[in-house]
Design an enzyme around this catalytic site. Structure first.
Site, PDB file in Angstrom:
ATOM      1  CD  GLU A  12      43.524  35.469  50.484  1.00  0.00           C
ATOM      2  OE1 GLU A  12      43.341  33.751  49.006  1.00  0.00           O
ATOM      3  OE2 GLU A  12      42.850  36.352  49.867  1.00  0.00           O
TER       4      GLU A  12
ATOM      5  CB  CYS B 270      42.653  36.573  39.221  1.00  0.00           C
ATOM      6  SG  CYS B 270      41.811  35.032  37.251  1.00  0.00           S
TER       7      CYS B 270
ATOM      8  CE  LYS C 139      37.792  33.323  43.266  1.00  0.00           C
ATOM      9  NZ  LYS C 139      38.301  34.206  44.328  1.00  0.00           N
TER      10      LYS C 139
ATOM     11  CG  HIS D  29      39.429  31.726  39.710  1.00  0.00           C
ATOM     12  ND1 HIS D  29      38.719  33.026  40.247  1.00  0.00           N
ATOM     13  CD2 HIS D  29      40.443  31.884  39.611  1.00  0.00           C
ATOM     14  CE1 HIS D  29      39.188  33.923  39.982  1.00  0.00           C
ATOM     15  NE2 HIS D  29      40.323  33.577  39.555  1.00  0.00           N
TER      16      HIS D  29
ATOM     17  CG  HIS E  71      42.447  35.523  44.711  1.00  0.00           C
ATOM     18  ND1 HIS E  71      40.996  36.365  44.022  1.00  0.00           N
ATOM     19  CD2 HIS E  71      42.956  34.977  44.148  1.00  0.00           C
ATOM     20  CE1 HIS E  71      41.710  35.435  42.822  1.00  0.00           C
ATOM     21  NE2 HIS E  71      42.587  34.977  42.805  1.00  0.00           N
TER      22      HIS E  71
ATOM     23  CG  PHE F  89      47.910  36.075  34.854  1.00  0.00           C
ATOM     24  CD1 PHE F  89      48.210  35.035  35.746  1.00  0.00           C
ATOM     25  CD2 PHE F  89      47.323  35.800  33.953  1.00  0.00           C
ATOM     26  CE1 PHE F  89      47.816  33.823  35.311  1.00  0.00           C
ATOM     27  CE2 PHE F  89      46.861  34.279  33.406  1.00  0.00           C
ATOM     28  CZ  PHE F  89      47.299  33.479  34.422  1.00  0.00           C
TER      29      PHE F  89
END
Lengths: 422, 124
Positions: free
Chosen positions: A323, A174, A344, A349, A312, A408
């Protein structure tokens, strides 16, 4: 003095709109793109919502069945080697070229490069592998490989547009298209390329979405209005989406010489890895914190100068908390209080394309003079204490913004964008 | 009625975007081993893979028409034609075999021979 880079063209095929005007309207009016879906014809599946791409029909593995808006001309030679998200990508590139006042012929000059990000098409890979097994390896679709594997975007787009500069694909889940954008900036700063196309795209189908259900990363909330709720106490996972975005980055002086329209300047980027887990964020967002600080240092700005952060935050319990803690460490702890939102909540996402998509949203915010809101946020998580999380979009023109991405393996990438002219 | 879930439907489904006469010819080729019907299907598949459809208006698709020079098929399009015919007629075509096929007539005769050599009546 090293070259600087500006953003001169954008193209969007997203759940919240298939062109710049529609996307801008959705961001300002908090018009979401999530819809109820049923995957694999199984109503018992707990995943009920996705960020769908409208106006396209690409559910079949055969390009002969595909439908897309008539304004795009896609020949058989293009379609035969594309995945569903490749169709979205070609449409996004066409938009971005027109937006930047470039012809397709102009980007085969060797001074233009192309960096892409997608996960490939698990849908098409499954189709072709199943077919291979059915005939015990005796035959296969000659286009099966280049249409489906990771890299399909750069293979196809480089060939279609005769791009002779730097071409490559990025695979960091991502954060992939954020890596692509950062490396594109470096290529321009180093004088290697004058112009870079950065493209992110993803399929929206069961084969791309459901593997995340196995990780328990997806929301099981059936309500499209509240399933994606980054930073909210009630968040229970992300809502998957896809589409394609193309962003054109150009060396500022070259853009000025040709009279290109400019959205914003990309003034810095930074990356850092968590070094922690293959699939879970560092609990205190250590890598993201370092990436934000590196991006600020690269751009030569202080935390207090950033007026907006496009987070994010995907709506997962662990990721959003990490975050939030990283944002508090970088900003709140030094007395800075930028507005922060995760778009998002509107889009879902979009996986590997999210970084370039959200950099494009930041570009719109800088040029149009607004700050996107947190669409579905009701009650912020306690980890967000001290963060300024506006619910509605604000009619405030930011001068400097930051865009965060994580993926990831603990990959974290941040960009800093500046209004142009300052 | 076609059913995409049966082997019969699965093969016929490959031709679902083709004109009715091609689909009917395929059905005849399956039912009776009709060689003329096989020819119709082979030519129909070749013409379907022509990239520039405007070329077709100026070309009578007789046996002498060259796949590359006249129809504009590139090597990938020829590979796709081969794959399509392999799947449709359940045959295997080697690289060596296909290198000798240069015209519509070559392809028509080649597929006829392939089916005859293998005593194949395609299973629709």
């Amino acid at each position: 003095m090293r070259p600087t880079a500006v953003i001169t063209g954008l193209g969007f095929i997203t759940s919240i709109g298939n062109d710049r005007a529609a996307v801008t309207h959705s961001l300002r009016a908090l018009r979401g793109g999530l819809e109820p879906i049923e995957l694999l014809g199984n109503p018992a599946l707990p995943v009920k919502v996705a960020g769908t791409v409208k106006e396209f029909t690409v559910e079949s593995p055969s390009w002969r069945d595909w439908r897309y808006p008539e304004r795009y001309q896609l020949s058989r030679e293009k379609l035969r080697s594309l995945a569903p998200h490749g169709v979205y990508a070609v449409c996004a590139v066409e938009q971005a070229l027109e937006d930047a006042r470039l012809t397709a012929g102009a980007i085969g000059d060797g001074a233009t490069g192309l960096y892409c990000a997608s996960a490939g098409s698990p849908f098409l890979i499954h189709h072709h592998v199943r077919q291979m097994h059915a005939v015990r390896g005796a035959r296969g679709d000659p286009m099966g490989l280049v249409a489906s594997i990771a890299g399909t975007l750069n293979f196809n787009l480089a060939a279609f547009y005769h791009i002779r500069g730097a071409v490559g694909g990025f695979s960091a889940a991502c954060a992939s298209s954020s890596h692509a954008l950062g490396c594109a900036l470096d290529d321009i700063r180093l004088g290697r390329q004058e112009r870079m196309l950065v493209v992110g795209a993803e399929d929206v189908n069961a084969e791309t979405i459901l593997p995340f259900a196995a990780l328990h990363a997806l929301s099981t909330n059936p309500d499209p209005a509240s399933a994606s709720r980054p930073f909210d106490r009630q968040r229970d996972g992300f809502v998957a989406s896809g589409g394609a975005v193309c962003l054109i980055l150009e060396e500022a002086e070259a853009a000025r010489r040709r009279g290109a329209p400019v959205y914003a300047a990309l003034t810095g980027w930074g990356q850092a890895s968590d070094g922690h887990s293959v699939a879970v964020s560092h609990p205190e967002g250590a890598g993201l914190r370092a990436a934000m600080r590196r991006a600020l240092a690269d751009a030569g700005v202080s935390p207090g100068e950033i007026e907006y952060v496009n987070a994010h935050a995907t709506s997962t319990p662990a990721g959003d908390r990490s975050e939030a803690l990283a944002l508090r460490s970088v900003f709140t702890d030094v007395g800075a209080r930028p507005r922060i939102s995760s778009t998002k909540g509107l889009t879902g996402h979009t996986l590997s394309m999210s970084g370039v998509m959200e950099a494009a949203f930041c570009s719109l915010a800088l040029r149009e003079g607004f700050i996107p809101g947190n669409a579905s946020l009701v009650e912020p998580d306690e980890a967000c204490a001290g963060l300024d999380l506006p619910r509605a979009a604000l009619d405030i023109a930011p001068g400097l913004v930051m865009n965060n991405s994580s993926g990831f393996g603990g990959s974290n990438v941040c960009h800093v964008l500046r209004r142009h002219p300052p | 009625m076609e059913s995409s879930s049966s082997p019969i439907g699965a093969k016929a489904t490959l031709l679902r975007h083709f004109p009715g006469e091609i689909r009917e010819a395929y059905a005849r080729s399956c039912a009776a081993g009709d060689s003329a019907a096989v020819d119709t299907v082979v030519v129909g598949v070749l013409l379907d893979h022509v990239p520039d459809k405007a070329k077709l208006a100026a070309i009578a698709p007789d046996d002498s028409v060259a796949l590359v020079a006249d129809l504009g098929l590139d090597s990938i399009a020829i590979a796709q034609v081969v794959f399509f015919l392999e799947d449709l007629f359940e045959i295997n075509i080697s690289n060596t075999e296909i290198l000798g096929v240069r015209t519509i007539g070559d392809m028509r005769v080649f597929i006829r021979r392939k089916l005859a050599d293998l005593s194949i009546v395609p299973r629709a």
